[in-house]
Design an enzyme around this catalytic site. Sequence first.
Site, short mmCIF file in Angstrom:
data_model
loop_
_atom_site.label_atom_id
_atom_site.label_comp_id
_atom_site.label_asym_id
_atom_site.label_seq_id
_atom_site.Cartn_x
_atom_site.Cartn_y
_atom_site.Cartn_z
N MET A 194 0.80 -1.22 0.00
CA MET A 194 0.00 0.00 0.00
C MET A 194 0.83 1.27 0.00
SD MET A 194 -3.21 0.56 -0.18
CE MET A 194 -3.25 2.10 0.73
N TYR A 195 2.09 1.21 0.34
CA TYR A 195 2.90 2.42 0.42
C TYR A 195 3.06 3.02 -0.98
CZ TYR A 195 4.14 0.90 5.17
OH TYR A 195 4.10 0.49 6.49
N SER A 196 2.45 4.19 -1.15
CA SER A 196 2.42 4.86 -2.45
C SER A 196 1.91 3.91 -3.54
CB SER A 196 3.81 5.41 -2.82
OG SER A 196 4.20 6.42 -1.92
N PHE A 197 0.99 3.05 -3.15
CA PHE A 197 0.33 2.12 -4.07
C PHE A 197 1.34 1.35 -4.93
CE2 PHE A 197 -3.01 5.09 -2.94
CZ PHE A 197 -4.04 4.22 -2.64
N LYS A 251 4.07 -6.08 3.31
CA LYS A 251 2.78 -6.31 3.96
C LYS A 251 1.65 -6.31 2.94
CE LYS A 251 3.55 -2.81 6.85
NZ LYS A 251 5.02 -2.58 6.69
#
Length: 341
Positions: A54-57, A81
């Site tokens: 999810m970090y910066s997609f 994750k």
Amino acid sequence: MDYRPLGRTGISVSELCLGAMMFGAAGNPDHDESIRIIHRALDAGINFIDTADMYSFGESEEIVGKALTAGRRDDVVLATKVGLPWDDRPNHGGASRRWIMQSVENSLRRLGTDWIDLYQIHRLDPTTDIDETLGALSDLQSQGKIRAFGASTVPASEIVEAQWVAERRGRERFRTEQPPYNLLTREIEWDVLPTAQRYGMGVLTYSPLAMGWLTGRYRAGEEAPDTGRSQIFPGRFDPTLPANRRKLDAVEALAVLAEETGLTLIEMAIAFVVRHPAVTSAIIGPRTMEHLESQLPAAGVALSADVLDRIDEIVPPGVTLNPEADNMSFSAALKPANRRR
């Protein structure tokens, strides 16, 4: 840099873990600079990197993958994750077998690797049977796509439940927990940390600087900086709230103590986290090279018993000063939808 066993996985990791949340559009969009930061961390002895789909997609994973070329991958313990929703479409998030199996392939591709050392459930999904989640992760481990798996921000009661389900159903079990922990947010000392110890779990903590509170940027009598985080999480930074005034008072006292100890507030804050006997590694999340250089000196710092006692006087063990905003590990049972009569 000290190296410690990651629970009972047989894997050794550095006491500082490089968090990659700030690499990409959500933090530092410059890929080349982000890669230089990663390489500097590796050269300083960090062998543990934590990111998430999810970090910066996905951009964070792509940056990490670029940084681990030219033979660097083999020496790095790589964690990512899965679980937070990507969008509002059904089945694009959570901890179902369907989403886990789809997401791991995407993460492997973005990271440019054949395996993930530690695959973590970003948040447990209350709509998915924990056996479903453990079964999918166990299969990935047997396939060699992941070496071990864990979870993040799980209450102690659910850690215990997951361990029991794994034993009774013949599944592999969560080997690690990733909770929030810092000088201002100490609630996990009550039960999460001792529970992890009892099950031989590795613990990699996040937010050691309390989202900037322990960097010295937020001080009593000074105007709070207008940052992206303060706009996204206004309740965590509004100085007019009584809970945040308590945090400002605590930061002032901690800053004085750090100066008397010969440390920066940043160094003392990180050293406090990594010196807890249940903590394996503290995740630092620099956005710039300057941030990284200010945090690296915390490695190897040993706080004396006198300093730890004085910290406990400022913020008692197990206490979170702004529980409404910073209680990031609370159970889903406390959400309004689950307790309204």
